[in-house]
Motif scaffolding. Structure first.
Motif, PDB file in Angstrom:
ATOM      1  N   ALA A   1       0.792  -1.163  -0.026  1.00 60.20           N
ATOM      2  CA  ALA A   1       0.059   0.015   0.047  1.00 60.20           C
ATOM      3  C   ALA A   1       0.911   0.981   0.186  1.00 60.20           C
ATOM      4  O   ALA A   1       0.659   2.157  -0.838  1.00 60.20           O
ATOM      5  CB  ALA A   1      -1.076  -0.088   1.218  1.00 60.20           C
ATOM      6  N   SER A   2       2.005   1.200   0.777  1.00 57.04           N
ATOM      7  CA  SER A   2       2.753   2.330   0.886  1.00 57.04           C
ATOM      8  C   SER A   2       3.718   2.607  -0.501  1.00 57.04           C
ATOM      9  O   SER A   2       3.649   3.905  -0.958  1.00 57.04           O
ATOM     10  CB  SER A   2       3.984   2.094   2.017  1.00 57.04           C
ATOM     11  N   GLY A   3       4.162   1.564  -1.219  1.00 59.63           N
ATOM     12  CA  GLY A   3       4.503   1.666  -2.523  1.00 59.63           C
ATOM     13  C   GLY A   3       3.396   2.290  -3.517  1.00 59.63           C
ATOM     14  O   GLY A   3       4.163   3.073  -4.448  1.00 59.63           O
ATOM     15  N   MET A   4       2.214   1.488  -3.372  1.00 60.85           N
ATOM     16  CA  MET A   4       1.130   2.320  -4.338  1.00 60.85           C
ATOM     17  C   MET A   4       1.072   3.630  -4.208  1.00 60.85           C
ATOM     18  O   MET A   4       0.668   4.603  -5.081  1.00 60.85           O
ATOM     19  CB  MET A   4      -0.298   1.516  -4.424  1.00 60.85           C
ATOM     20  N   ARG A   5       0.684   3.949  -2.752  1.00 56.35           N
ATOM     21  CA  ARG A   5       0.587   5.532  -2.274  1.00 56.35           C
ATOM     22  C   ARG A   5       1.893   6.309  -3.041  1.00 56.35           C
ATOM     23  O   ARG A   5       1.421   7.404  -3.516  1.00 56.35           O
ATOM     24  CB  ARG A   5       0.376   5.464  -1.062  1.00 56.35           C
ATOM     25  N   GLY A   6       3.046   5.789  -2.693  1.00 58.38           N
ATOM     26  CA  GLY A   6       4.080   6.763  -3.254  1.00 58.38           C
ATOM     27  C   GLY A   6       4.276   6.942  -4.969  1.00 58.38           C
ATOM     28  O   GLY A   6       4.342   8.000  -5.423  1.00 58.38           O
ATOM     29  N   THR A   7       3.826   5.681  -5.605  1.00 56.45           N
ATOM     30  CA  THR A   7       3.613   5.766  -7.015  1.00 56.45           C
ATOM     31  C   THR A   7       2.546   6.793  -7.429  1.00 56.45           C
ATOM     32  O   THR A   7       2.847   7.586  -8.390  1.00 56.45           O
ATOM     33  CB  THR A   7       3.406   4.531  -7.613  1.00 56.45           C
ATOM     34  N   PHE A   8       1.318   6.964  -6.722  1.00 52.20           N
ATOM     35  CA  PHE A   8       0.381   7.745  -7.280  1.00 52.20           C
ATOM     36  C   PHE A   8       0.811   9.202  -6.877  1.00 52.20           C
ATOM     37  O   PHE A   8       0.807  10.101  -7.437  1.00 52.20           O
ATOM     38  CB  PHE A   8      -0.781   7.405  -6.595  1.00 52.20           C
ATOM     39  N   PHE A   9       1.495   9.453  -5.606  1.00 51.92           N
ATOM     40  CA  PHE A   9       1.905  10.616  -5.224  1.00 51.92           C
ATOM     41  C   PHE A   9       2.921  11.155  -6.304  1.00 51.92           C
ATOM     42  O   PHE A   9       2.889  12.459  -6.805  1.00 51.92           O
ATOM     43  CB  PHE A   9       2.523  10.605  -3.909  1.00 51.92           C
ATOM     44  N   ASN A  10       3.981  10.570  -6.803  1.00 51.65           N
ATOM     45  CA  ASN A  10       5.044  10.892  -7.526  1.00 51.65           C
ATOM     46  C   ASN A  10       4.342  10.933  -9.151  1.00 51.65           C
ATOM     47  O   ASN A  10       4.763  12.079  -9.548  1.00 51.65           O
ATOM     48  CB  ASN A  10       6.218   9.824  -7.840  1.00 51.65           C
ATOM     49  N   SER A  11       3.377  10.402  -9.541  1.00 55.65           N
ATOM     50  CA  SER A  11       2.717  10.471 -10.660  1.00 55.65           C
ATOM     51  C   SER A  11       1.992  11.901 -10.712  1.00 55.65           C
ATOM     52  O   SER A  11       1.818  12.473 -11.662  1.00 55.65           O
ATOM     53  CB  SER A  11       1.514   9.474 -10.942  1.00 55.65           C
ATOM     54  N   GLY A  12       1.163  12.212  -9.650  1.00 57.15           N
ATOM     55  CA  GLY A  12       0.367  13.283  -9.334  1.00 57.15           C
ATOM     56  C   GLY A  12       1.425  14.475  -9.349  1.00 57.15           C
ATOM     57  O   GLY A  12       0.978  15.390  -9.989  1.00 57.15           O
TER      58      GLY A  12
END
Length: 171
Positions: free
Chosen positions: A14-25
């Motif tokens: 979940a932390s990895g996905m959150r980080g991915t979405f944050f960086n993409s945003g």
């Protein structure tokens, strides 16, 4: 909220996905805000450029052609501290556009281009910060509508597995 809503053994993913979405945003927002800045500049820069050049002796034809230059070039020139007016006038002259009798000392000096860009740049910032404020307002509303705090509850272990997990009593 994201980390609390997943089981403990899934929080790394979940932390990895959150980080991915944050960086993409973050990357997407740079493009969106840069595009809004260009739109704000494009609304005011052509008129400002044309009027500013004509006020310093550039012919109406040449000033109008210079005003139609892409605002991206002027924005990057501003960021880099470069006055592109001499280059613009040279290119117009090469195209056969009559320049008139411009005041080159003023036009190529250190004050003309920054003062010329200040109002259109301000207009671009108004557009960008207005959009950012609107997005923050939408995010606040979404946060309010999200409901209360959710914490994932681990399911109790039952049966034989529970007996194996029991802590032995001290004698």
């Amino acid at each position: 909220a994201i980390m609390n809503s997943v089981p403990a053994n899934q929080r790394g993913a979940a932390s990895g996905m959150r980080g991915t979405f944050f960086n993409s945003g973050s990357s997407l927002s740079i493009g969106v805000f840069f595009s809004l800045m260009i739109a704000g500049l494009a609304a005011k820069l052509p008129t400002t450029m044309t009027n500013g050049l004509q006020a310093h002796g550039v012919s109406a034809e040449a000033a109008s052609a210079a005003g139609q230059m892409p605002p991206v070039a002027s924005l990057f020139a501003s960021f880099l501290g470069f006055n592109p007016i001499q280059t613009i006038l040279d290119n117009l002259q090469k195209l056969g556009i009559r320049l008139g009798s411009p005041d080159l000392d003023t036009l190529t000096g250190k004050r003309f281009f920054p003062s010329l860009m200040s109002d259109p740049f301000h207009q671009g910032l108004v557009v960008v910060f207005g959009a950012a404020a609107g997005m923050c307002l939408l995010a606040a509303i979404a946060s309010l509508l999200a409901g209360g705090k959710y914490v994932h509850q681990e399911e109790p272990v039952i049966g034989e597995a529970a007996a194996n997990l029991a802590i032995p009593e001290e004698e």
